[in-house]
Design a protein around this motif. Structure first.
Motif, PDB file in Angstrom:
ATOM      1  N   HIS A 118       0.830  -1.203   0.000  1.00 21.35           N
ATOM      2  CA  HIS A 118       0.000   0.000   0.000  1.00 21.35           C
ATOM      3  C   HIS A 118       0.870   1.261   0.000  1.00 21.35           C
ATOM      4  O   HIS A 118       0.594   2.210  -0.741  1.00 21.35           O
ATOM      5  CB  HIS A 118      -0.945  -0.001   1.213  1.00 21.35           C
ATOM      6  CG  HIS A 118      -1.763   1.252   1.299  1.00 21.35           C
ATOM      7  ND1 HIS A 118      -2.847   1.477   0.475  1.00 21.35           N
ATOM      8  CD2 HIS A 118      -1.640   2.352   2.088  1.00 21.35           C
ATOM      9  CE1 HIS A 118      -3.352   2.673   0.746  1.00 21.35           C
ATOM     10  NE2 HIS A 118      -2.643   3.221   1.725  1.00 21.35           N
ATOM     11  N   GLN A 119       1.915   1.268   0.822  1.00 21.02           N
ATOM     12  CA  GLN A 119       2.780   2.444   0.883  1.00 21.02           C
ATOM     13  C   GLN A 119       3.437   2.715  -0.467  1.00 21.02           C
ATOM     14  O   GLN A 119       3.499   3.867  -0.913  1.00 21.02           O
ATOM     15  CB  GLN A 119       3.848   2.281   1.957  1.00 21.02           C
ATOM     16  CG  GLN A 119       3.285   2.394   3.360  1.00 21.02           C
ATOM     17  CD  GLN A 119       4.357   2.301   4.423  1.00 21.02           C
ATOM     18  OE1 GLN A 119       5.382   1.657   4.244  1.00 21.02           O
ATOM     19  NE2 GLN A 119       4.108   2.947   5.552  1.00 21.02           N
TER      20      GLN A 119
ATOM     21  N   VAL B 226       0.760   4.265  -2.883  1.00 25.55           N
ATOM     22  CA  VAL B 226       0.392   5.676  -2.715  1.00 25.55           C
ATOM     23  C   VAL B 226       1.553   6.600  -3.070  1.00 25.55           C
ATOM     24  O   VAL B 226       1.332   7.702  -3.592  1.00 25.55           O
ATOM     25  CB  VAL B 226      -0.163   5.975  -1.302  1.00 25.55           C
ATOM     26  CG1 VAL B 226      -1.456   5.198  -1.068  1.00 25.55           C
ATOM     27  CG2 VAL B 226       0.844   5.724  -0.207  1.00 25.55           C
TER      28      VAL B 226
ATOM     29  N   GLU C 293       1.786   6.569  -6.900  1.00 25.37           N
ATOM     30  CA  GLU C 293       0.631   7.304  -7.416  1.00 25.37           C
ATOM     31  C   GLU C 293       0.856   8.813  -7.310  1.00 25.37           C
ATOM     32  O   GLU C 293       0.569   9.565  -8.240  1.00 25.37           O
ATOM     33  CB  GLU C 293      -0.615   6.890  -6.637  1.00 25.37           C
ATOM     34  CG  GLU C 293      -1.907   7.476  -7.164  1.00 25.37           C
ATOM     35  CD  GLU C 293      -3.100   6.927  -6.413  1.00 25.37           C
ATOM     36  OE1 GLU C 293      -4.108   6.644  -7.080  1.00 25.37           O
ATOM     37  OE2 GLU C 293      -3.029   6.784  -5.179  1.00 25.37           O
TER      38      GLU C 293
ATOM     39  N   VAL D 134       0.809  12.313   0.625  1.00 26.29           N
ATOM     40  CA  VAL D 134       0.341  10.988   1.070  1.00 26.29           C
ATOM     41  C   VAL D 134       0.073  10.895   2.564  1.00 26.29           C
ATOM     42  O   VAL D 134      -0.673  10.025   3.004  1.00 26.29           O
ATOM     43  CB  VAL D 134       1.312   9.865   0.648  1.00 26.29           C
ATOM     44  CG1 VAL D 134       1.473   9.838  -0.863  1.00 26.29           C
ATOM     45  CG2 VAL D 134       2.660   9.979   1.328  1.00 26.29           C
TER      46      VAL D 134
ATOM     47  N   ASN E 209      -3.821  10.905   4.263  1.00 23.88           N
ATOM     48  CA  ASN E 209      -4.581   9.649   4.202  1.00 23.88           C
ATOM     49  C   ASN E 209      -3.788   8.448   4.695  1.00 23.88           C
ATOM     50  O   ASN E 209      -4.331   7.349   4.788  1.00 23.88           O
ATOM     51  CB  ASN E 209      -5.063   9.390   2.767  1.00 23.88           C
ATOM     52  CG  ASN E 209      -6.095  10.413   2.339  1.00 23.88           C
ATOM     53  OD1 ASN E 209      -6.911  10.868   3.142  1.00 23.88           O
ATOM     54  ND2 ASN E 209      -6.053  10.793   1.076  1.00 23.88           N
ATOM     55  N   ASN E 210      -2.514   8.649   4.987  1.00 24.61           N
ATOM     56  CA  ASN E 210      -1.631   7.578   5.454  1.00 24.61           C
ATOM     57  C   ASN E 210      -0.777   8.116   6.589  1.00 24.61           C
ATOM     58  O   ASN E 210       0.436   8.282   6.441  1.00 24.61           O
ATOM     59  CB  ASN E 210      -0.744   7.084   4.298  1.00 24.61           C
ATOM     60  CG  ASN E 210      -1.552   6.620   3.119  1.00 24.61           C
ATOM     61  OD1 ASN E 210      -1.986   5.484   3.067  1.00 24.61           O
ATOM     62  ND2 ASN E 210      -1.796   7.521   2.174  1.00 24.61           N
TER      63      ASN E 210
END
Length: 141
Positions: A19-20, A23, A26, A44, A47-48
């Protein structure tokens, strides 16, 4: 670019999809401004919240080593990242420090052919980066 495209891009570099990593990739790939690691982190972290600036730096370096993105130092000595891997030039606005991609196949071909015909003694050219410096003539109000 959707999640599956990002997953394929990360996996194609021989990396595990997390996931890290998703993101962070992205954030880099969705901007054309050639971001710094700090900028990516700011994008990032909301949201993280568990992600650290150190993780962003390490992940970006991992992406560079896997040839998923490239990095370069701008004219102010700041490290920037670019998800565009094919040959292209950059437009550097000296007033705003903005960096944009400039794609011109004719220019890229001309430069490549020039150095194929005009070898530099005791030096192998691996990559050519062209930076055009100036300013944006259209001011946005």
């Amino acid at each position: 670019m959707d999640i599956e495209d990002i997953k394929n891009k990360i996996s194609s570099g021989g990396l595990k999809f997390t996931h890290q990593r998703m993101v962070i990739y992205e954030a880099v790939s969705q901007t054309h401004s050639h971001p710094t690691a700090e900028w990516v982190y700011e994008q990032v972290k909301e949201n993280n919240p568990s992600i650290s600036l150190g993780t962003v730096y390490k992940t970006l370096d991992t992406f560079v080593n896997a040839k998923i993105i490239q990095k370069f130092i701008d004219t102010n000595g700041v490290m920037r990242f670019d998800a565009v891997l094919e040959a292209h030039s950059h437009l550097y606005d000296k007033e705003t420090n903005e960096i944009r991609d400039y794609h011109n196949h004719q220019l890229e071909t001309l430069i490549k052919e020039f150095f194929e015909k005009n070898k530099i003694k005791d030096f192998e050219v691996e990559d050519i980066e062209v930076v055009l410096k100036g300013h944006n003539k259209q001011k946005i109000n």
